[in-house]
Structures are given as C-alpha cells and as structure tokens.
Write an enzyme that holds these catalytic residues in place. Structure first.
Site, PDB file in Angstrom:
ATOM      1  CG  ASP A  11      -2.056   0.989   1.103  1.00 53.53           C
ATOM      2  OD1 ASP A  11      -2.114   1.696   0.085  1.00 53.53           O
ATOM      3  OD2 ASP A  11      -2.899   1.046   2.015  1.00 53.53           O
ATOM      4  CG  ASP A 105      -2.952   3.633  -3.471  1.00 56.23           C
ATOM      5  OD1 ASP A 105      -3.971   3.026  -3.850  1.00 56.23           O
ATOM      6  OD2 ASP A 105      -2.913   4.316  -2.441  1.00 56.23           O
ATOM      7  CD  GLU A 106      -5.265  -1.526  -0.858  1.00 54.39           C
ATOM      8  OE1 GLU A 106      -5.566  -2.266   0.096  1.00 54.39           O
ATOM      9  OE2 GLU A 106      -5.966  -0.548  -1.202  1.00 54.39           O
TER      10      GLU A 106
END
Length: 518
Positions: A11, A105-106
C-alpha cells in the site's frame, strides 16, 4: 492458511499527496490535500502532515479547509498517478505472475507462486528489497505487509504505515487480532459494527468468543459465518491475477444545483460520451445503461435500461441515458449526475438499436449542417462563437502543470480576480519562486508533468528498461519537517502494541495547507 508468510500486500503511503510533494519541492514536509477543490468537493488523499489536523479521505473539502486552512489544496493529476502506478505494478510483476491490483496504489502478490520466497526470512528480504526498488524508481514510499493470508497481509501493511514492513508469523494471528476493533476485519462497516456493538461485541477477540451461532443470529448465515472465520484469523482466499470489472461509470458533482432541464440533459449526454470512452479504452462493451441522479436534498435515484446485446456505441448509450432521464423529475435541482454501463463483455453485438441510432445521428448532423449553411456561406456564426471562446479567460486549477516561455515549467498555486499565481520549480530543484500573471497571458500555457525521479541536468540518469536508478537522497525539507529519514534502517516488528510514528506537529506544518492520502 499458509505455513509461511508468502502473501504480500503493498500500500503506497499517502499516494496522491506524496506524488504531489515529490513533484513540488516547496510542499515537502507540509500539509497537502488532493481532491475536489470546490465547495462540494471531497478529499481524495491527505498527506500525513494534514492528517495531524484531522483531515481524512472522503471528508468534504469545505470541512478540511476549516480544520487545516493553511494546507495546499490541489486538483488531482490522475495521469501522473497512473504513470507511477504502472511502474510500481511492473515491479510487483517481476516478483510473481499472481498480482492482484486493488487500486492504483494497492495490490496483493503471491510470492510463493513467483518462487521468490518460501519462508519468513526470504519473504522479509523480498519485501525490504521491494520497498527500496519502489523508492528508487518512483521517489515515493510504500508500506508492506506479509502474512499467510490476504486479510492478515492487509492488516500488517496498515500496521506498517508509513514507510515500514510488518510480517505476521503464522500461528500468531489470534494474538495479534484479538485486541483490535471489529472494524479491522474486512466487510465490517458501520452498520455491522453497530449491530455487534448492541450485542456487546467490540473487539476481534470478543467476536471470536461470541461463536459462530451467535454471529449468524445477529448478521445472517453468510455474513456471520464469514466474520467468525476471519475473527479466528482464517482466510483462504487466493491471490487472483485478473479482477474482472463489473461496471464502467463516470459522474460529476456540480457547484450549483442544476435546475435547467436542457442543461441537465446536456450534462447527461456529455457523461454518456465519457463513459463510452472509458468503456472502449478498457476494450469492453456492456448491455445495461445506468443513470444516477442525486437531487438537491441528497436523495439519490438510479434507473437502468438493458439493451438486446452488448454495445459500445456512443449513440446507443446517449439515447438510453436520455430515455432514463425522462423518467426522473429534476425540477427541484440536481446535485450530481452519473452514467454507467454494466453487464460487461469483451465483444460488441451489432443490433437494430445501434444501427438506428447511428442513422439518426447522421441525419441530425445533416440537418444541422444544412441549417448552418442558410445562416451565411462564410459561417459567420461559428466564427463568432470560436472568437468568443478564445476571448474567455482560461481556468487555471491549483496543482496543474504549466510552462512559461521565459520562466519554464511550474505549477498553478492559485487563481482569481483575473490573475494566476505560478510557482516555478521542478522535482529535482530547490523550492521555486512565485510569480503572478494575467489569466490570459499568451506566454503561459498548460504543461506536461515532469518525471519524479531521473530528471534535471544534475540528477541521476533515467533508468533503462529493466534497470533501477540509484536511490535519491531524501529531500532536506521533508527530513527537517518529519524528523525521520526517508528509509528506516530496520522495519518495525509485528507487535500489536507498537505505536505508529509520530506525525509532524501542528507548529511545524501549519504554514501551508495541503493534503495527501495514505
């Protein structure tokens, strides 16, 4: 459940805001807020410096401004975030063929499937190297969680924030989860948490102690059974390489409620075209067109219409959205409009609806062209409209890239009263100087985003394909503000009692108003 912590969850830390701070040296170590900047805007991401003041994602921007009035409030630059995300995802795919992206983003990664880790020591080494590679390639930091299950890996990465790594050893799950709030578990939202609270259940340990039968009685069989398994630390969900999208949609919230029916219809048509653009970009088509309308009183209505077959024809989607709009009363005022397509497929079925819509569009275009010809052979009306549009002042949104013929690249710091303020700096430069221009200054034009790393005359060379550039030194401003190095020599332990790093104090971060996300 695996016997080794070979499921990795990455993350990125305050991704949007961190990218803006990396691109704008004057904002490093200061509060930054990225999101809608209007009166009805919503915070997308808040930097850790802004979170000290209570600013959070999904918070109305107006509320964020009251909490942190001196932050820098910036318009999102999604094209930049996507470019950075592609680099991060490429690094993850070097580790394993099983990468499950959850957002820009993860993502989850199955290290065992990639053959790069089979025990705790090798998994930790891979995680630490990944963090170094991400910093070198993007200039940003990410937090890593390692565990034997997806749920636990995600919880570990949350505990690791910011810029850390937490590994949960198999067999310690219940000890770690026990004291945590029940909201920690996936699928437990406000409604479920309230139902459990009324039954005296507040923590994960109390959820497990309640037993499966009690949870089924409170929440229903499917939800209760699943929640009981997670409370025991059991999660056998595999990492799935491809997550099939269920729908494609776009929506807009308006600064002022729309009451003009003609304007509402025009906005619906525009949203329909944008939706089709996204649909085609994904190489998909869909059967069902969905219209979403949020009224002035926040009541939300949705209407849908299913076609004979999958389509990506803009005329078909526009007509369907128009018919759905006819079913909704908008006289009280419209706050939000959205158009979406569901029932996605990988092919388009030609049908009579699409053909008829295309023929009607062609006929309408012919009639408009003939009407324009009767107004003057020289096309004076169109010319006047073009000249009027050219004379209207340009809209400069905070945070967007610009370039000046004399001063070079910069970014918009603010605008109003016919003026636009620009700070001229680059990711690899010192904080730059601020200058003000007329909004219609011909020397100032929209610019392209600069690379976050590898640019500048004195910077490291851009990375070759497959090569990672050297890790840049942490910016002096950020180091002074946070009091922490950009890379910690040792990752934190998985001790559930371990506290999070102390955020910047209000005294050190109150000079600028900016927000970013985790």
């Amino acid at each position: 459940m695996r016997r080794a912590p070979t499921i990795l969850h990455l993350d990125m830390d305050a991704f949007f805001a961190a990218a803006e701070q990396a691109a704008k040296p004057s904002l490093r170590g200061k509060p930054v807020v990225v999101g809608g900047i209007g009166g009805r805007g919503v915070v997308s991401t808040a930097s850790y410096e802004a979170r000290v003041f209570g600013v959070r994602s999904a918070m109305p921007t107006a509320q964020a401004r009251r909490l942190c009035p001196n932050a820098a409030y910036l318009t999102p630059r999604f094209h930049v975030y996507r470019q950075v995300s592609e680099k991060v995802m490429a690094l993850l795919h070097e580790l394993s063929p099983l990468v499950e992206p959850l957002s820009l983003d993860e993502a989850f990664v199955d290290l065992e499937a990639g053959g790069v880790a089979d025990d705790a020591a090798s998994a930790r080494a891979v995680g630490e190297q990944l963090r170094r590679d991400i910093l070198a390639v993007t200039g940003l930091t990410g937090s890593v969680g390692l565990a034997g299950a997806k749920m636990l890996a995600k919880i570990a990465s949350e505990q690791a924030k910011p810029d850390g790594l937490v590994l949960i050893e198999p067999g310690t799950e219940r000890e770690l989860l026990g004291p945590m709030t029940v909201r920690t578990l996936p699928g437990v939202g406000p409604a479920t948490a309230e139902a459990l609270r009324k039954a005296g259940i507040h923590t994960v340990a109390e959820t497990a102690e309640a037993g499966e039968a009690e949870l089924v009685r409170l929440l229903g069989r499917a939800h209760g059974t699943g929640l009981y398994a997670m409370a025991l630390g059991r999660d056998d969900r595999p990492v799935v390489a491809e997550r099939d999208a269920k729908s494609v949609s776009v929506e807009d919230t308006f600064e002022v409620d729309l009451t003009d029916r003609t304007r509402v219809r025009a906005e619906v048509m525009r949203l329909a075209d944008r939706c089709v653009q996204r649909l085609r970009a994904a190489g998909r088509s869909g059967r069902t067109v969905v219209l979403k309308v949020r009224n002035y009183d926040f009541s939300t209505l949705t209407r849908s219409e299913t076609q004979r077959g999958p389509t990506d024809d803009p005329a078909v989607v526009r007509e369907a959205a128009g018919r759905l709009l006819d079913l909704i009363d908008t006289t009280g005022g419209v706050r939000l409009l959205g158009v979406g397509v569901t029932g996605l497929a990988d092919f388009t079925q030609e049908d009579l609806f699409a053909q008829a819509a295309t023929e009607r569009a062609a006929e309408e275009a012919r009639l408009v062209e003939e009407a324009g010809a009767t107004e003057g052979a020289a096309g004076e009306s169109g010319t006047e409209e073009a000249e009027e549009a050219a004379e209207r002042p340009r809209k400069w949104l905070p945070g967007l890239d610009v370039v000046h013929t004399e001063y070079g690249p910069g970014w918009v710091q603010g605008s109003g009263l016919g003026r636009v303020t620009v700070r001229f700096e680059q990711p690899w430069s010192a904080p730059g100087r601020v200058r003000t221009f007329l909004v219609d200054d011909p020397a100032l034009t929209p610019g392209e985003a600069l690379p976050l790393v590898g640019g500048g005359p004195d910077g490291p060379p851009a990375a070759e394909d497959g090569a990672h550039p050297p890790i840049p030194a942490p910016p002096a401003a950020a180091a002074q503000s946070s009091g922490e190095p950009a890379i910690r020599p040792n990752s934190r332990s998985a001790d559930p009692a371990a506290g999070r790093p102390t955020a910047s104090s209000p005294a050190s971060s109150a000079s600028v108003a900016e927000i970013s996300s985790r």
